[in-house]
Each structure stands twice: as C-alpha cells, then as structure tokens.
Design a protein around this motif. Structure first.
Motif, mmCIF file in Angstrom:
data_model
loop_
_atom_site.group_PDB
_atom_site.id
_atom_site.type_symbol
_atom_site.label_atom_id
_atom_site.label_comp_id
_atom_site.label_asym_id
_atom_site.label_seq_id
_atom_site.Cartn_x
_atom_site.Cartn_y
_atom_site.Cartn_z
ATOM 1 N N GLN A 92 13.614 9.517 8.191
ATOM 2 C CA GLN A 92 14.798 10.393 7.698
ATOM 3 C C GLN A 92 14.978 11.654 7.954
ATOM 4 O O GLN A 92 16.042 12.253 8.198
ATOM 5 C CB GLN A 92 14.955 10.200 5.950
ATOM 6 C CG GLN A 92 15.130 8.464 5.702
ATOM 7 C CD GLN A 92 15.310 8.437 4.218
ATOM 8 O OE1 GLN A 92 15.175 9.475 3.342
ATOM 9 N NE2 GLN A 92 15.417 7.303 3.769
ATOM 10 N N GLN A 93 13.670 12.285 8.204
ATOM 11 C CA GLN A 93 13.699 13.642 8.592
ATOM 12 C C GLN A 93 13.511 13.894 9.931
ATOM 13 O O GLN A 93 13.470 15.176 10.466
ATOM 14 C CB GLN A 93 12.630 14.532 7.603
ATOM 15 C CG GLN A 93 13.093 14.372 6.156
ATOM 16 C CD GLN A 93 11.812 14.804 5.547
ATOM 17 O OE1 GLN A 93 10.737 15.191 5.879
ATOM 18 N NE2 GLN A 93 11.902 14.665 4.112
ATOM 19 N N ALA A 94 13.231 12.961 10.697
ATOM 20 C CA ALA A 94 12.834 13.074 12.148
ATOM 21 C C ALA A 94 13.772 12.714 13.063
ATOM 22 O O ALA A 94 14.994 12.029 12.811
ATOM 23 C CB ALA A 94 11.504 12.065 12.365
ATOM 24 N N SER A 95 13.753 13.188 14.417
ATOM 25 C CA SER A 95 14.771 12.995 15.365
ATOM 26 C C SER A 95 14.632 11.495 15.730
ATOM 27 O O SER A 95 13.528 10.784 15.282
ATOM 28 C CB SER A 95 14.282 13.626 16.675
ATOM 29 O OG SER A 95 12.905 13.340 17.274
ATOM 30 N N ALA A 104 11.363 9.139 14.992
ATOM 31 C CA ALA A 104 11.480 8.049 14.328
ATOM 32 C C ALA A 104 11.045 6.861 14.973
ATOM 33 O O ALA A 104 10.265 5.853 14.581
ATOM 34 C CB ALA A 104 12.994 7.555 13.990
ATOM 35 N N ASN A 105 11.246 6.648 16.432
ATOM 36 C CA ASN A 105 10.740 5.594 17.127
ATOM 37 C C ASN A 105 9.464 5.557 17.234
ATOM 38 O O ASN A 105 8.619 4.314 17.209
ATOM 39 C CB ASN A 105 11.278 5.619 18.601
ATOM 40 C CG ASN A 105 12.611 5.073 18.570
ATOM 41 O OD1 ASN A 105 13.442 4.544 17.300
ATOM 42 N ND2 ASN A 105 13.472 5.375 19.619
ATOM 43 N N GLN A 106 8.619 6.737 17.361
ATOM 44 C CA GLN A 106 7.401 6.767 17.485
ATOM 45 C C GLN A 106 6.600 6.414 16.215
ATOM 46 O O GLN A 106 5.577 5.647 16.275
ATOM 47 C CB GLN A 106 6.866 8.157 17.812
ATOM 48 C CG GLN A 106 7.246 8.485 19.299
ATOM 49 C CD GLN A 106 6.724 10.048 19.610
ATOM 50 O OE1 GLN A 106 6.826 10.899 18.668
ATOM 51 N NE2 GLN A 106 6.932 10.458 20.837
ATOM 52 N N LEU A 107 7.190 6.766 15.090
ATOM 53 C CA LEU A 107 6.527 6.168 13.739
ATOM 54 C C LEU A 107 6.755 4.852 13.526
ATOM 55 O O LEU A 107 5.947 4.243 12.991
ATOM 56 C CB LEU A 107 7.393 6.867 12.510
ATOM 57 C CG LEU A 107 7.196 8.503 12.391
ATOM 58 C CD1 LEU A 107 8.361 9.051 11.470
ATOM 59 C CD2 LEU A 107 5.654 8.847 11.785
ATOM 60 N N SER A 108 7.749 4.235 14.133
ATOM 61 C CA SER A 108 7.845 2.811 14.110
ATOM 62 C C SER A 108 6.993 2.391 14.726
ATOM 63 O O SER A 108 6.663 1.205 14.386
ATOM 64 C CB SER A 108 9.150 2.357 14.665
ATOM 65 O OG SER A 108 9.456 0.973 14.648
ATOM 66 N N VAL A 109 6.661 2.811 16.096
ATOM 67 C CA VAL A 109 5.525 2.068 16.922
ATOM 68 C C VAL A 109 4.188 2.025 16.013
ATOM 69 O O VAL A 109 3.570 1.122 16.142
ATOM 70 C CB VAL A 109 5.447 2.992 18.249
ATOM 71 C CG1 VAL A 109 4.161 2.487 19.053
ATOM 72 C CG2 VAL A 109 6.654 2.784 19.092
ATOM 73 N N LEU A 165 0.837 -1.111 0.111
ATOM 74 C CA LEU A 165 0.095 -0.147 -0.085
ATOM 75 C C LEU A 165 0.636 1.016 0.233
ATOM 76 O O LEU A 165 0.239 2.380 -0.290
ATOM 77 C CB LEU A 165 -0.969 -0.082 1.358
ATOM 78 C CG LEU A 165 -1.935 -1.268 1.249
ATOM 79 C CD1 LEU A 165 -2.717 -0.926 2.413
ATOM 80 C CD2 LEU A 165 -2.776 -1.020 -0.066
ATOM 81 N N GLY A 166 2.069 1.128 0.113
ATOM 82 C CA GLY A 166 2.916 2.399 0.202
ATOM 83 C C GLY A 166 3.109 3.136 1.495
ATOM 84 O O GLY A 166 4.263 4.043 1.458
ATOM 85 N N THR A 167 2.616 2.232 2.491
ATOM 86 C CA THR A 167 2.856 2.923 4.011
ATOM 87 C C THR A 167 4.127 2.895 4.424
ATOM 88 O O THR A 167 4.791 3.946 4.935
ATOM 89 C CB THR A 167 1.774 2.216 4.889
ATOM 90 O OG1 THR A 167 0.453 2.273 4.363
ATOM 91 C CG2 THR A 167 1.683 2.927 6.237
ATOM 92 N N SER A 168 4.585 1.551 4.120
ATOM 93 C CA SER A 168 6.166 1.531 4.703
ATOM 94 C C SER A 168 7.160 2.744 4.222
ATOM 95 O O SER A 168 8.092 3.304 4.748
ATOM 96 C CB SER A 168 6.566 0.052 4.537
ATOM 97 O OG SER A 168 5.812 -0.757 4.926
ATOM 98 N N LYS A 169 7.060 2.819 2.938
ATOM 99 C CA LYS A 169 8.048 4.016 2.117
ATOM 100 C C LYS A 169 7.827 5.172 2.688
ATOM 101 O O LYS A 169 8.742 5.886 2.884
ATOM 102 C CB LYS A 169 7.729 3.738 0.695
ATOM 103 C CG LYS A 169 8.465 4.751 -0.185
ATOM 104 C CD LYS A 169 8.154 4.630 -1.678
ATOM 105 C CE LYS A 169 9.097 5.486 -2.519
ATOM 106 N NZ LYS A 169 9.045 5.423 -3.815
ATOM 107 N N GLN A 170 6.404 5.559 2.929
ATOM 108 C CA GLN A 170 6.128 7.034 3.587
ATOM 109 C C GLN A 170 6.787 7.229 4.893
ATOM 110 O O GLN A 170 7.135 8.322 5.149
ATOM 111 C CB GLN A 170 4.581 7.113 3.571
ATOM 112 C CG GLN A 170 3.784 7.234 2.135
ATOM 113 C CD GLN A 170 2.243 7.231 2.287
ATOM 114 O OE1 GLN A 170 1.968 7.312 3.342
ATOM 115 N NE2 GLN A 170 1.754 7.013 1.038
ATOM 116 N N VAL A 171 6.478 5.891 5.595
ATOM 117 C CA VAL A 171 7.104 6.251 7.007
ATOM 118 C C VAL A 171 8.553 6.352 7.157
ATOM 119 O O VAL A 171 9.297 7.042 7.674
ATOM 120 C CB VAL A 171 6.774 4.932 7.716
ATOM 121 C CG1 VAL A 171 7.423 4.884 9.241
ATOM 122 C CG2 VAL A 171 5.081 4.943 8.223
ATOM 123 N N ALA A 172 9.294 5.462 6.012
ATOM 124 C CA ALA A 172 10.760 5.380 6.278
ATOM 125 C C ALA A 172 11.218 7.044 5.555
ATOM 126 O O ALA A 172 12.148 7.364 6.031
ATOM 127 C CB ALA A 172 11.225 4.392 5.000
#
Length: 296
Positions: free
Chosen positions: A196-199, A203-208, A185-192
């Motif tokens: 790259q631009q996050a602290s 980045a950990n919160q996005l991973s969660v 669905l493209g979600t993984s790419k958007q999160v990645a």
C-alpha cells in the motif's frame, strides 16, 4: 504419485453443478436493466460506483493466483459443501487426497496450530471473500475467507503449457496451500501493508517474493510427501519442476506474444520458481523459504 490409498481431506466445498450462482444471477439482473441505467445520470453513477467496488474487491481482496489465462468454460454452478469428493469423480478424489497430504504436513510443521483451509471446486466463476473469482485466472487463494479456489479445467491448461502429470497438478494445489500458510503466519498481511505504501514496481516485487515463498513451501510439502509418505514415483519431481517452470512470468509473457517486462512480473521467472521449489524440496524446512532476504 501413489495417492489412491492416502486419506482424503473432508475440507472440500464442491460447488459444481448444483444450481445457478448468485453472482451469475446478479450479473444477469444487472444486464437486464443496463439500458435503463445508461439513460439516467443516477444509473450511470450506479454503474461507475459498482464497477469501482468490484475492482476494489478484486484487486485489494488479496487473491493469490497462478495467473494463467484459461479458455472460458461453462457457467458456474453454486452448491453447498459436501465434505467428500464424489466416489465416481477421480479428479475430485485426487484433489481431496492431495489436500489431505498438505494438512498432514503443515499440522506437523506448525505443531498442530494449523487451521486447515477449505478447497472450493467450481466451474468458471464463483463468489469469494475476495470478490468474484474466475477460472480464467487459474487456481487462487483468498486470505479473506481462507479458501483455495480451483476449477478442474486447469488440469488441461497445465498440459497445454507442457506440464502434464499428477504431481504437476499437486504442486499447484500445494502452492495455493502455501499462500494459506503465509496467511496463518501473518506474512500475507505484512506484504499487503507494505504494498500500500510502495510504487507499482515495488509492489510487484513484493508480490514476486510472496509467490516464490509459496513455491518454496510447495517444495517443503514435496519433501515430506516423498521422504515420509513415500508417495512419489519416478519422474514425479521432474513433473513438479516442469510445472513451476511453465508458469514463470517470463515464459507466460513470451507465450502470449508480449515483450518480457521484468518490472511487471508478479510471480517470478521460470528459473526463480524452479529454484525456490527445489530449495524447499531439498531442505524440508520452511525457515529456508525466506524469499524476502535472499535468492537461492
């Protein structure tokens, strides 16, 4: 689970016990020349560059994993795809059957626009499109090659974590397939890209959020396995809930003797993982799995 009469997936790449892994041979070769490399400036440079490359591959390859430490197993054996689980290997047959149910569910939900992932069975260590994969990290999904990687010894690890039962292990497989759905669905790419631009904390919160969505997708799979396929038996749902609870970041940190540090969470708390699994299981609708907008 009543899985024995279900159709087994043929998307199985069994790499167990069929010759030394190229990755293992390469590592052995490197160790052989290690003394020489350490004596020269060029050699040291090679080691540094090689180490940076391996770290880059591992941490930027996008591996999505259950993140549970396992005891070291036997040396990985590299084989070829055989497409079928061995007739006398019940655990492999179970994995193929569960993968088959995920194919049925997601082909239906994505209107046939679902490129089915391969599932790789391996021992201890294997080469992946995301770098070197190790059983110590638990089952994982690599978006670079669209494959789920699984060492069957994780069945025993789940039992040690207090989550025995076939549906508990099925939940793990469905969770990793959930990461494949995110990739499709493209979600993984958007999160990645956002990471790259996050602290580090962001980045950990996005991973969660990504992991909790995969839990919700596993719940969606469970909804159809239960209501359409009639595969669940008494106690199966509780096994899945216990599995989700057992691999929460807070619980794993406590079990390892570490202080619970929310900023370091990458998969979510036990409570969060159970809540999102339940949400998917109760609704059966992937649209209800938007962990990036709301908490259940």
């Amino acid at each position: 689970m009543r899985w024995r009469n279900t159709k087994q997936s043929t998307n199985i790449d069994d790499r167990r016990g069929q010759g030394p892994a190229r990755s293992g041979m390469a590592a052995a070769g490197l160790l052989r020349f290690l003394p020489f490399l350490l004596r020269t400036k060029v050699g040291k440079l090679i080691l540094v560059v090689g180490g940076i490359y391996l770290a880059y591959q591992y941490f930027t390859g996008g591996m999505s994993t259950m993140d549970v430490q396992q005891a070291p197993g036997q040396e990985q054996q590299q084989g070829t795809s055989n497409g079928q689980a061995a007739a006398n290997d019940e655990n492999a047959q179970f994995v193929a059957a569960i993968l088959g149910t995920t194919e049925t569910v997601w082909n239906k939900l994505l209107n046939g626009q679902y490129p089915e992932p391969q599932l790789v069975l391996y021992n201890n260590i294997t080469q992946t499109g995301c770098g070197m994969g190790q059983a110590q990290s638990g089952p994982f999904y690599c978006p670079a090659d669209s494959k789920v990687y699984l060492d069957l010894s994780f069945m025993d690890e789940l039992k040690k974590l207090g989550a025995p039962g076939d549906f508990a292990f099925a939940y793990v497989i469905a969770h990793e397939v959930g990461h494949h759905v995110q990739n499709v669905l493209g979600t993984s790419k958007q999160v990645a890209q956002l990471q790259q631009q996050a602290s580090e904390t962001e980045a950990n919160q996005l991973s969660v959020m990504l992991e909790l969505q995969a839990d919700c997708y596993a719940g969606v799979w469970g909804y159809y396995v239960h209501n359409d396929m009639q595969l669940l038996e008494t106690g199966d749902l509780e096994e899945g809930i216990q599995a989700a609870s057992s691999v929460g970041d807070d619980r794993l940190m406590e079990m390892s003797g570490r202080a619970v540090q929310p900023d370091a969470f990458t998969h979510g708390t036990s409570e969060q993982r159970v809540a999102w699994f339940r949400k998917g299981f109760e609704s059966g609708n992937p649209k209800d799995c938007d962990t990036f907008q709301a908490q259940p």
